[in-house]
Design an enzyme around this catalytic site. Sequence first.
Site, PDB file in Angstrom:
ATOM      1  CD  GLU A 303      -3.455   0.747   0.046  1.00 51.24           C
ATOM      2  OE1 GLU A 303      -3.215   2.283   0.202  1.00 51.24           O
ATOM      3  OE2 GLU A 303      -3.572  -0.106   0.042  1.00 51.24           O
ATOM      4  CG  ASP A 307      -0.618   5.322  -1.134  1.00 49.01           C
ATOM      5  OD1 ASP A 307      -1.835   4.708  -2.118  1.00 49.01           O
ATOM      6  OD2 ASP A 307      -1.330   4.661  -0.048  1.00 49.01           O
ATOM      7  CB  SER A 576      -5.447   0.955  -3.303  1.00 49.39           C
ATOM      8  OG  SER A 576      -6.155   0.431  -1.668  1.00 49.39           O
TER       9      SER A 576
END
Length: 659
Positions: A303, A307, A576
């Site tokens: 994650e 990002d 995401s």
Amino acid sequence: MHLLSLGVVFGLAASALTAAVPHSHIVHEKRDATVAKKWVKREKLPADTRLPMRVGLKQRNLHRGHDLLMDVSHPESPNYSKHWNSEEVVEMFAPEQSTVDTVRTWLIDSGIDASRITHSDNKGWLAFDATTEEAETLLLTEYHLYGHVDGHMTPACESYHVPKYIQEHLDYITPGIRLLAPNKRRSKRTFRAKNGFAPLLSKAMSGVLAQTSIDDLSICDQLITPACIRALYGIPEVPEYPNNQPRSDNSLGIFEDGDYYAQEDLDLFFTNQTRGIPAGTHPVPAFIDGAQAPVPVWEAGGESSLDFELAIPLLYPQTVTLYQTDDLYNTFSKYPPGLFNNFLDAIDGSYCTYSAFGETGNDRMPQLAPSSRRVKQLIFSEPLSIQPTPIPLVFKASYSVVFTNQQRQCNEFMKLGLQGHSFIYASGDLGVSGGGPNENPIDGCLGPYGSIFTPGWPVNCPYITVVGATKIYPNHTVYDPESAVVDPLFDPWSIPYSSGGGFSNIYPRPSYQRDAVQNYFGRHDPGYKYYRGNDSFGANGGRYNRLGRGYPDVAANGDNIANFIGGYFTKNGGTSASTPIFASIINRINEQRLNAGKKVLGFLNPALYNNPGMLNDITNGSNPGCGTEGFRAVGGWDPVTGLGTPNYPKMVKYFMGLP
């Protein structure tokens, strides 16, 4: 701040029984047994286990919140972008003093010493630490340890009681009936391989990648690079700044919990996929509750890597600020994990001023989230801290939690929107089924037969901007229209993936999207039975709430994303990935507005729905789940890709034309 010692929890449980409930008391909350199907009730908590008690007080004027937010967020309002400061927000929504005094007196009369009770900076909470015995006596209940199927532990009770005269002053009390298990929005798949390439990529593709420049757009249907993203949405590679310097008061905020980046991964990505971003470039730390990052490369999480490897190339040399909640040990060993409660605590300052277990504020590390008292100076801000740090105006998150205090948190997002913050969230990766990625289709859906679509959280809150996912289908280019993501399970390591979307069971359709959703239903029949409002949940075989807040609001590419994780090259994906792309665009536009002497955009949705022509409409694909095809992407807004994907030049022109 260690909220619960599991070593104590596993001790021998006391055998005291809950006292009989007197007529002066009433049940304030009782858990619906159906929400606990993945939890196992375990041993009773020992009497001397200490719990961090928080009492949510009824606030004033919440019924006015929507209209107040629209007043500063709708582009046709004379007060557009005239955001409030934190003191004004506190004053508007603070509980009545009589509520504070009545609840405090009840606590003191019940044996909680006044010196142990603190009042949060936003005035909405009373907090104190108590032993299990004290909490059980206060609330006429019993606390047990509950275990989730994923291994998460939490203390809770099945119901609790308060005096009848107190009930009108309370929202809820924690720890209470809530079983809080974090549900991080995981990427739909990650391929790993040594020597730089994933094993499931063809040899031909590996050869192409080895010889491809970072500007090559011919492979974007197979691998999304920063160059592909810029080409898709018309984003200039290098932002223009006065004197060639970015502002110091405009940073994109990214929330992470239980997932940590490795600097080695970022450096590999910058070296192989970008130009001009030097090794060592990293997010600005704004750590909450003793969080620590970066981590060694072998502990890196997908994650965080995703990002920063998406946002930094789109923003550099603008900065990204990391709101990391908790360190690795505490994330998996204490109640509750950081998630949005700790983050929102840090925003309103109550976390930093709350003392328990011999600690005040942050645990171990003297770093906290920034002070809400600086909100008026920032492009996205937040709480009283030991080391105040500016918080960005634009904030991205891709995590979710399932619990019943959604309305309280949603109201906090409303308050932050009033202060000029843009909160942007991923819509989820399981289409209309909304459950966690490890759940089977029935468990991810509602109703006795698993046939009712499951709205996600916090994405059904009307005060945030929700981003769905698109992709470039094989043999298409960056110049062709994108499609909604639909990737079925195709190997043992993948997760079936479709862009989350649907309609809230809690929140009615907000005014800013009324016309768009009415147009959707007027021109397109989803083909499913529906119910009208949560009071008629599931009536007549209905699968979704026809009257609820629709989501997502917008979309961006979220499939086949080039990524380095754990030192290896990967392809990654999920909403995401879509979210930092959209958030980065908003942050760049805020930079231009600030440089032009204008205010930041704040809550985005009223302006987006007011001028959907600045987005690329997506009309292909669907978001299957709950044994159905889900909803289909169609012309105009739809509950798959929202209003569409960004068109950066059009967005800049529109938003720079606003006051």
